[in-house]
Each structure stands twice: as C-alpha cells, then as structure tokens.
Design an enzyme around this catalytic site. Structure first.
Site, mmCIF file in Angstrom:
data_model
loop_
_atom_site.group_PDB
_atom_site.id
_atom_site.type_symbol
_atom_site.label_atom_id
_atom_site.label_comp_id
_atom_site.label_asym_id
_atom_site.label_seq_id
_atom_site.Cartn_x
_atom_site.Cartn_y
_atom_site.Cartn_z
ATOM 1 N N SER A 1 6.751 23.434 -28.627
ATOM 2 C CA SER A 1 7.304 24.446 -29.521
ATOM 3 C C SER A 1 7.397 23.853 -30.921
ATOM 4 C CB SER A 1 8.690 24.875 -29.042
ATOM 5 O OG SER A 1 9.612 23.835 -29.308
ATOM 6 N N LYS A 2 7.790 24.720 -31.859
ATOM 7 C CA LYS A 2 7.807 24.304 -33.268
ATOM 8 C C LYS A 2 8.572 23.007 -33.511
ATOM 9 C CE LYS A 2 6.976 28.280 -36.124
ATOM 10 N NZ LYS A 2 7.597 29.589 -35.960
ATOM 11 N N ARG A 3 9.641 22.821 -32.735
ATOM 12 C CA ARG A 3 10.460 21.644 -33.034
ATOM 13 C C ARG A 3 9.713 20.333 -32.728
ATOM 14 N NH1 ARG A 3 12.934 20.073 -27.983
ATOM 15 N NH2 ARG A 3 12.361 21.739 -26.576
ATOM 16 N N GLY B 1 6.746 19.739 -33.841
ATOM 17 C CA GLY B 1 5.776 19.512 -34.919
ATOM 18 C C GLY B 1 4.913 20.750 -35.079
#
Ligand code: GLU
Length: 494
Positions: A261-263, A265
C-alpha cells in the site's frame, strides 16, 4: 505454435508496479519463446476507465521498454464479438436466458442469511437447526438458475440475462505454472452472467473471448485472478476452445509483509522515474522480486529474455525493498552510457542548481561524468554530487573549510597557486605532478597542502581528488576560486 502472452490492465489509474512486473513477466516469456507480447486495455467499465489512465499505462510501459508487438486491443471495441459468442453459447445449449431478477436473487440471499441466523438462535431444536442450516446452505450456494434447462419466459417481454450453464459436477482443474495443480468442485461455480439484462457483456466473458481471439497461449497474471480462472475455464469449454496455460503470480508485499500500500512507498511505475530511477534498474529489480535465476541480481531485458522461465517464479509473495532498488539503480547508473546519462541527469542538475545549465558548466560535468558515476544511487543524488562544479560554496563554508583557509594555510595556497598557474598542460596528471613537486620542494606533506586547496576549490562540498577537480574546473576557474580566498580578508586571523 507461437507463444502469445498479453498484459491486460484496466485503465482506472496509474500503472501499478505490480502490474508492471506482470507485464515484464509476460514480455520476457514471449521473448524467451520467440513469441509475441500483446497489450489489451480492459476498458469495459466505462465509469472507471479514463483516457488519462490509458495514457499513464502506455507511458509507463514505454518507459520500461516493454513494447507490445502489436497495437493495443481495446476491450470495449470488441463488445459486438462478445455478444456474438454469448449467443453462440445459447445456440449450442451451453448458455441460456435467465429471467431471475436482481430482486429475486437478493430475496434468495436474504432468506439464506435469515435461515443461517435462525439456526444460531437459542432454544432451536437440533432437528430444526440442521434443517435451517441445510436451507441456508442451499440458498447461499453458487446460483444455479431455474431456467438453466430451458423454460418459458414469465412474460413475452420479460428482461433476461444470458448465463453460462455451469458444469453440473466433477472438478475444475487448473495446472497452474506457479501454483501447481489447483482445483475446485464444479458445484462451487455459479451459472455466471455472460450478458447483462441491458445486453452488455460481463468482464468474465470479455476476458475469455479476447484471450481466445488474440490467440493467447499463456496467461500470466496476479494470483488475485485465480478465482476468476475457475469461472473462465467453463466459458472456454462451452465455446469448445483450447484453454490457455495459466500462471498466477503472488502479489508484491511491503517490507513488513502486509499487502502493498501507499505507506510502503510509491506504487506507480512512473513515480520511480520521477524519483530518478532508471527504467532498466526498475525492470531488473521487479524481475528479481518474484523470480530468480541462481543468485544473479542484475538483469537486462536482453539477458533475462535468454533465461526467463515460469518455473522459477516464486510461489510466495515478494517483499518490496527500496534499499535493494537503490543498489540496483546505482549499478545501472555506473553501467549507463555517458551521453545518455548526461541527458537523464540534466533536469536533475538544473533542479539542484536552481537554474538552467550553461555550456561552461555542462562541459565541466561532461568531463567529470565518467569518474563520478558511482557518486549517487539515484539521479538527483548524483546530480547533487556535481554541485562543486558550479559552486565554490563560498557563502556556506563549514568550520573545517574556514580553518583550512586561514593563517599559514593561505600562504601555502598562494605559493601553490604560483606553482600550478604555470602548469602547461591543464590535465590531472600534470596537475598532480605539480602538487607533488610543490610538496617535495617545500618539505610539506600532502596533508598540509591538500586541505586549503580543496577548501578553496569546493568550499567543503563533497568532491573527488584534487587534480581531476582542477582539470574539470579548468585553469581560469581553478585560479579564480583560489584568488577569491587569497583576496578575502575576513578569515586571515582565524
Ligand atoms: N484487467 C485485469 C486487471 O487489471 C487483468 C485481467 C487479466 O489479466 O486477466 O487486473
């Protein structure tokens, strides 16, 4: 038979790095087998598909060099053909018109849920509980339509869907290239919809028809599609078509093992371009993320195409490791052809300098580039390493540089200036010679002479050896940087 693979993204956003890896595997497998790699844009969901996303996918693939062998197929343009195939299945008795309405199906599900809930109530006799559970199981089982064996329409103009008559019994077996043999009982498959009541084809139908029409022999895709495969195989069978060879690749996870997921990277492929990674580095990194060939870490598309095999795809999810990507990128920066690297670096150099590069600075950078390639893992990091070529950093001298440019050191700097000013050929070997002779003649160690010269030339900015630095700066710039410090009076007493 020619091997044909395809990448079939839905244009609903960016080209995800997981998608890029799927495309890469398909590209390499086709190359390895002298086959074809095709691209299909799955844009049947008009509400979610955008031209912007199509462009982003094409941009990402072309950046990675994953060129398809033919023009992309747009799934929505094949709708007529999808309808034709659904009608053919009705004609051969493998599909049928179903008049069940969405309301009826919902009511069936609700009734099933209610029975399941009722079975859990206190005070229900064991016999009642068993019968409620049986009822729930039946109502919540994959839908088998009452019209599957034909039957009159409830009204002449009653709306209908076209459903596949799912296999009655037996098993649906996939010999998956990655997962091995995977099977489900045919009873697990519903009479799935092929054409909706408005006549539009479903995704499940469109994928099968398109893969068949494009001649796809090998479907390599994310394992999130494995369940769909069990529903797609009966469609191939209903059309009497050959079923392609399937390989379902495990997803990429974050470094903590959780779903990417976005967290963790950036997820978009081109975000890596925007961060200063080279496409060949991202390819090599994504390839190793989920596939291996001995303990080789570095591959180009050409080298990988010689050895890529589906059997060597890992069965377990890979973890994204950005430190590793940096190492791979550093490798490809070092391996990059000078002219190309310079072109790639230019925007980053201008970003670092805060203004366009003039010819003089570009000449210095061009001269320095071959020796400087190992000074950054990404393009912005490398660009920053050249800053001593456009700045003497005189306004930001650190303590060490200020000390190196004070007291006796300034006298040495002045003497040394004379020594190098006369060097005939302004090349690093001659300059190195001049520095050494000066030290020898004055019984000084290089450790006494180097710091003031370095401080004058680079103001404490990181830089390689002095002689090449002088060569790249050129005679005029070298002497004027030294002269600037000889002329200033503010640090004489430090
Ligand atoms: N369009 C699907 C997706 O974007 C892929 C379908 C397939 O590979 O069969 O996930």
């Amino acid at each position: 038979m020619t091997t044909i693979t395809r990448f079939a993204p839905s244009p609903t956003g960016m080209l995800h790095i997981g998608g890029a890896r799927t495309a890469l595997f398909n590209y390499l497998f086709a190359r390895r087998n002298q086959g074809k790699f095709l691209l299909r844009i799955e844009d049947t969901d008009k509400a979610r598909s955008t031209q912007e996303a199509v462009d982003a996918i094409l941009d990402g693939m072309s950046w990675l060099g994953l060129d398809a062998d033919e023009a992309p197929v747009f799934q929505s343009a094949q709708a007529g053909r999808h309808v034709e195939c659904a009608e053919a299945m009705v004609a051969n008795g493998r599909a049928f018109r179903c008049y069940a309405t969405p309301e009826e199906l919902q009511a069936r599900r609700d009734e099933g849920e209610a029975a399941r809930a009722a079975a859990k109530q206190d005070g229900v006799s064991e016999a009642d509980r068993q019968s409620l559970l049986r009822k729930a199981e039946e109502l919540l089982a994959p839908f088998r339509s009452p019209w599957r064996d034909g039957g009159e329409a409830p009204a002449p103009d009653a709306p209908y869907t076209i459903r596949l008559r799912a296999p009655d019994d037996g098993q649906i077996i996939v010999q998956d290239g990655v997962q091995g043999e995977v099977k489900v009982a045919a009873r697990e498959i519903d009479d799935l919809i092929l054409l909706r009541a408005d006549g539009s084809p479903t995704y499940m139908l469109a994928v099968v028809v398109d893969d068949h029409d494009m001649g796809v022999t090998h479907v390599i895709r994310g394992d999130d599609h494995l369940r769909n495969t069990f529903r797609q195989i009966p469609i191939y069978q209903a059309m009497d078509w050959d079923v392609p060879h399937f390989s379902h690749v495990p997803m990429i996870h974050g470094d903590d093992g959780a779903k990417l997921s976005k967290r963790h990277g950036a997820l978009s492929t081109t975000a890596y371009r925007d961060m200063g990674y080279l496409p060949e580095a991202l390819n090599s990194y994504l390839l190793r993320l989920g596939w291996s060939h001995g303990d080789e870490e570095i591959f180009t598309l050409e080298s990988a195409a010689k050895v890529f095999s589906i059997e060597a795809i890992n069965r377990s999810p890979a973890r994204l490791d950005l430190a590793k990507l940096n190492d791979v990128n550093a490798h490809f920066i070092r391996a990059c052809d000078d002219a190309r690297l310079l072109t790639l670096l230019k925007p980053w150099l201008e970003e670092a300098k805060g203004e366009p590069m003039d010819d003089t600075i570009m000449e210095r950078i061009t001269a320095a580039l071959p020796s400087m390639k190992d000074r950054g893992a990404t393009l912005p990091e490398l660009a920053e390493a050249f800053s001593f070529l456009w700045s003497a950093n005189t306004d930001n001298l650190n303590k060490k540089a200020r000390k190196a440019l004070s007291g006796d050191n300034l006298e040495r700097l002045s003497d040394l200036r004379q020594a190098i000013a006369n060097v005939e050929e302004w090349r690093d070997t001659a300059l190195q010679q001049a520095l050494q002779s000066y030290c020898a003649e004055n019984e000084l160690s290089f450790g006494q002479v180097g710091p003031p010269v370095r401080a004058a030339l680079t103001g404490g900015l990181p830089a390689p050896d002095l002689a090449p630095v002088m060569e790249w700066l050129g005679r005029n710039e070298t002497l004027s940087r030294i002269d600037f410090h000889l002329a200033r009076t503010d640090m004489q007493s430090e």
